[in-house]
Each structure stands twice: as C-alpha cells, then as structure tokens.
Write a protein that holds these residues in place. Structure first.
Motif, PDB file in Angstrom:
ATOM      1  N   ASP A  93       0.839  -1.196   0.000  1.00 28.18           N
ATOM      2  CA  ASP A  93       0.000   0.000   0.000  1.00 28.18           C
ATOM      3  C   ASP A  93       0.880   1.254   0.000  1.00 28.18           C
ATOM      4  N   GLU A  94       1.029   1.839  -1.193  1.00 25.71           N
ATOM      5  CA  GLU A  94       1.927   2.984  -1.364  1.00 25.71           C
ATOM      6  C   GLU A  94       1.513   4.165  -0.494  1.00 25.71           C
ATOM      7  N   VAL A  95       0.211   4.351  -0.344  1.00 19.33           N
ATOM      8  CA  VAL A  95      -0.286   5.519   0.377  1.00 19.33           C
ATOM      9  C   VAL A  95       0.089   5.427   1.862  1.00 19.33           C
ATOM     10  N   ASP A  96      -0.298   4.310   2.490  1.00 16.29           N
ATOM     11  CA  ASP A  96       0.047   4.091   3.893  1.00 16.29           C
ATOM     12  C   ASP A  96       1.546   4.203   4.114  1.00 16.29           C
ATOM     13  N   ARG A  97       2.271   3.609   3.177  1.00 16.35           N
ATOM     14  CA  ARG A  97       3.713   3.558   3.331  1.00 16.35           C
ATOM     15  C   ARG A  97       4.332   4.954   3.263  1.00 16.35           C
ATOM     16  N   SER A  98       3.870   5.760   2.290  1.00 16.35           N
ATOM     17  CA  SER A  98       4.489   7.075   2.175  1.00 16.35           C
ATOM     18  C   SER A  98       4.113   7.974   3.347  1.00 16.35           C
ATOM     19  N   LEU A  99       2.924   7.771   3.931  1.00 15.78           N
ATOM     20  CA  LEU A  99       2.573   8.509   5.149  1.00 15.78           C
ATOM     21  C   LEU A  99       3.567   8.187   6.261  1.00 15.78           C
ATOM     22  N   LEU A 100       3.864   6.906   6.385  1.00 16.58           N
ATOM     23  CA  LEU A 100       4.797   6.485   7.435  1.00 16.58           C
ATOM     24  C   LEU A 100       6.205   7.001   7.144  1.00 16.58           C
ATOM     25  N   VAL A 101       6.604   6.928   5.875  1.00 11.15           N
ATOM     26  CA  VAL A 101       7.942   7.415   5.505  1.00 11.15           C
ATOM     27  C   VAL A 101       8.071   8.902   5.845  1.00 11.15           C
ATOM     28  N   ASP A 102       7.010   9.680   5.594  1.00  8.44           N
ATOM     29  CA  ASP A 102       7.014  11.108   5.954  1.00  8.44           C
ATOM     30  C   ASP A 102       7.146  11.287   7.460  1.00  8.44           C
ATOM     31  N   ASP A 103       6.392  10.468   8.186  1.00 12.17           N
ATOM     32  CA  ASP A 103       6.413  10.553   9.644  1.00 12.17           C
ATOM     33  C   ASP A 103       7.801  10.194  10.197  1.00 12.17           C
ATOM     34  N   LEU A 104       8.403   9.161   9.595  1.00 11.56           N
ATOM     35  CA  LEU A 104       9.752   8.761  10.016  1.00 11.56           C
ATOM     36  C   LEU A 104      10.747   9.886   9.728  1.00 11.56           C
ATOM     37  N   ALA A 105      10.562  10.533   8.579  1.00 13.45           N
ATOM     38  CA  ALA A 105      11.477  11.615   8.188  1.00 13.45           C
ATOM     39  C   ALA A 105      11.470  12.730   9.234  1.00 13.45           C
ATOM     40  N   GLU A 106      10.312  12.959   9.852  1.00 12.84           N
ATOM     41  CA  GLU A 106      10.251  13.989  10.891  1.00 12.84           C
ATOM     42  C   GLU A 106      11.122  13.641  12.088  1.00 12.84           C
ATOM     43  N   ASP A 107      11.349  12.350  12.285  1.00 13.41           N
ATOM     44  CA  ASP A 107      12.251  11.931  13.363  1.00 13.41           C
ATOM     45  C   ASP A 107      13.681  11.732  12.845  1.00 13.41           C
ATOM     46  N   GLY A 108      13.904  12.147  11.616  1.00 16.80           N
ATOM     47  CA  GLY A 108      15.256  12.029  11.058  1.00 16.80           C
ATOM     48  C   GLY A 108      15.610  10.647  10.572  1.00 16.80           C
ATOM     49  N   ILE A 109      14.585   9.825  10.288  1.00 21.66           N
ATOM     50  CA  ILE A 109      14.834   8.456   9.830  1.00 21.66           C
ATOM     51  C   ILE A 109      14.483   8.325   8.347  1.00 21.66           C
ATOM     52  N   ASP A 110      15.389   7.735   7.584  1.00 24.27           N
ATOM     53  CA  ASP A 110      15.143   7.493   6.164  1.00 24.27           C
ATOM     54  C   ASP A 110      14.398   6.158   6.020  1.00 24.27           C
ATOM     55  N   GLY A 111      13.086   6.257   5.865  1.00 22.80           N
ATOM     56  CA  GLY A 111      12.242   5.062   5.841  1.00 22.80           C
ATOM     57  C   GLY A 111      12.520   4.149   4.659  1.00 22.80           C
ATOM     58  N   ASP A 112      12.859   4.755   3.507  1.00 23.35           N
ATOM     59  CA  ASP A 112      13.140   3.924   2.337  1.00 23.35           C
ATOM     60  C   ASP A 112      14.445   3.145   2.523  1.00 23.35           C
ATOM     61  N   ALA A 113      15.412   3.796   3.141  1.00 25.63           N
ATOM     62  CA  ALA A 113      16.681   3.107   3.411  1.00 25.63           C
ATOM     63  C   ALA A 113      16.460   1.986   4.424  1.00 25.63           C
ATOM     64  N   LEU A 114      15.625   2.277   5.408  1.00 27.60           N
ATOM     65  CA  LEU A 114      15.309   1.271   6.434  1.00 27.60           C
ATOM     66  C   LEU A 114      14.675   0.053   5.773  1.00 27.60           C
ATOM     67  N   ARG A 115      13.718   0.328   4.895  1.00 26.34           N
ATOM     68  CA  ARG A 115      13.027  -0.742   4.183  1.00 26.34           C
ATOM     69  C   ARG A 115      14.015  -1.517   3.320  1.00 26.34           C
ATOM     70  N   GLY A 116      14.973  -0.794   2.728  1.00 28.25           N
ATOM     71  CA  GLY A 116      15.988  -1.438   1.894  1.00 28.25           C
ATOM     72  C   GLY A 116      16.887  -2.366   2.694  1.00 28.25           C
ATOM     73  N   ASP A 117      16.940  -2.168   4.019  1.00 28.37           N
ATOM     74  CA  ASP A 117      17.761  -3.030   4.870  1.00 28.37           C
ATOM     75  C   ASP A 117      17.032  -4.300   5.288  1.00 28.37           C
ATOM     76  N   PHE A 118      15.749  -4.379   5.000  1.00 28.89           N
ATOM     77  CA  PHE A 118      15.024  -5.609   5.341  1.00 28.89           C
ATOM     78  C   PHE A 118      15.551  -6.747   4.470  1.00 28.89           C
ATOM     79  N   VAL A 119      15.573  -7.934   5.033  1.00 35.04           N
ATOM     80  CA  VAL A 119      16.108  -9.071   4.287  1.00 35.04           C
ATOM     81  C   VAL A 119      14.975 -10.030   3.916  1.00 35.04           C
ATOM     82  N   SER A 120      15.237 -10.853   2.910  1.00 31.72           N
ATOM     83  CA  SER A 120      14.219 -11.818   2.493  1.00 31.72           C
ATOM     84  C   SER A 120      14.490 -13.172   3.149  1.00 31.72           C
TER      85      SER A 120
END
Ligand SMILES: [Zn+2]
Ligand SMILES: [Zn+2]
Length: 225
Positions: A93-120
């Motif tokens: 869900d792109e919408v939910d996700r980008s809301l969270l990424v914005d919220d994380l950014a306010e705390d100085g966290i790069d949500g996309d980078a965090l997601r990129g660190d998840f492993v399969s």
C-alpha cells in the motif's frame, strides 16, 4: 533507490546482506552472544529456544534493525509500534507507506533506506547455510519442526527474485515499460483433482486438507476419473 535484496555476493566486506545490515546497525540480540549465534540457535532450536521458522527469524531481524534505528533517533520503539509500522513498511500500500515514511522523516529516519535493509527469507536461508554453515538437525522426530513451511517460503521467495530479475531486463530493453514498479504476487495454489476447487498451500496446511469433500481421511483418496 533500489531495495533489491542482494543476498550473497556483491557485498565485499561482509558475508552477505544479513552480515552487512547487522554490522551497519551494530545489531545485538539483547542476550549473550552475537546475532549470528542467536539466529543459528533459534533456527535449529538449540539452547532451549523453540525451533523457529525462517520467516519468523526474518521478522525478528528486520524489527531489531527498526528498533535500533528508532532508538538512535529518539523515536518511541514499543513492540506494538514496531510490529504495526513494520507491516506498513513492508506492505504494497503505497499511500500508507508514504505517510509512514514522511512521519519517520520527521524523526530524522530514512524510511526507504530502512526498508531497503530488510532481508528476504531466501537471503536469511543463504546466510545461515552458506555464510554460517549451519544446518538443521536431520528429521529426528521433532514434532515442532516447520521445515516444510520454510521450504515453500524459500521457493516462493526465489521465484519472486527470479521474476524481478526478468522484469528488470524487460524494463531495460523497453519490452515492458516500468515493469519493476509492479508488485509481484507469487501464489502457490493446490487443486482438487475431482472438483477442481483451488486453495492456497498455506490455507490447506492451516485447515488440514486440500478439499473437504474429496480429500480428507474420511473421504478417502480422490477418484481421478
Ligand atoms: Zn551472510
Ligand atoms: Zn474436491
């Protein structure tokens, strides 16, 4: 940015993506010993840990990374919050996700980078077996073993990775524009040979049969004519 799961190879200073991510975040299991020992013990069911599936280990690992990043940035990291936001970060869900990424950014966290660190699951499997040389104890009558679920999850994850490679190539060649922006659904479906009703492999395991009418202990084997 790409969240491609490199798996083994391409990560020169580390055994694989799991090793790199654990190092990048100085990941600690919170009990004695290192992350690798902890993952291996839980997977095998050693040291009084219940035997744990790869999917659960992946979830533990990813959430541990999240918690570490959250705490480093003074973001509240309760279990329930981590669970909910982990699901959101992984969801399609792109919408939910980008809301969270914005919220994380306010705390100085790069949500996309965090997601990129998840492993399969596939990467975790390779880390345990190839990098650490760990193997499951052989079928020794343990009733709580969930190797079957691991095997299916691994097959699905590998299929998804191979399809993603093909899509990347199609995108590059212009055969299928923006192919990599598509989300890939890999579903394993089982079908009753008599009535052709279909069920996902997970659901069949959950309810304990493929077809209630034709394929239960009581109904006997399905007639194939
Ligand atoms: Zn590794
Ligand atoms: Zn049937």
């Amino acid at each position: 940015m790409s969240s491609t799961d490199d798996g083994a190879g391409g990560e020169y200073d580390h055994c694989c993506k799991v090793g790199r991510v654990a190092d990048d975040h100085s990941l600690s299991p919170g009990v004695g010993g290192g992350v690798n020992e902890y993952l291996a013990a839980r997977w095998r069911g050693d040291d009084d840990y219940p035997e744990t599936s790869l999917a659960e280990l992946v979830e533990w690992f990813d959430r541990r990374v999240m918690g570490t990043v959250y705490r480093a940035n003074d973001r509240l990291a309760t279990d329930s919050r981590l669970a909910a936001e982990y699901d959101t970060l992984r969801s399609d869900d792109e919408v939910d996700r980008s809301l969270l990424v914005d919220d994380l950014a306010e705390d100085g966290i790069d949500g996309d980078a965090l997601r990129g660190d998840f492993v399969s699951v596939a990467t975790m499997y390779r880390h345990l077996t190839d990098c650490l040389g760990v193997s499951k104890p052989d079928a020794d009558g343990r009733s709580d073993s969930d190797w079957e679920a691991d095997k299916i999850a691994y097959a699905v994850e590998t299929a998804r990775e191979n399809i993603a490679d093909a899509l990347q190539s199609w995108e590059n060649k212009g055969t299928v524009p923006f192919a990599t922006d598509a989300s890939i659904g890999v579903r394993v479906t089982l079908e009753c040979p008599v009535c052709h009703r279909q069920v996902s492999v997970e659901r069949a395991r959950e309810r304990g049969h493929v077809c209630e009418t034709h394929m239960t202990e009581g109904a006997g084997p399905p007639d194939r004519y």
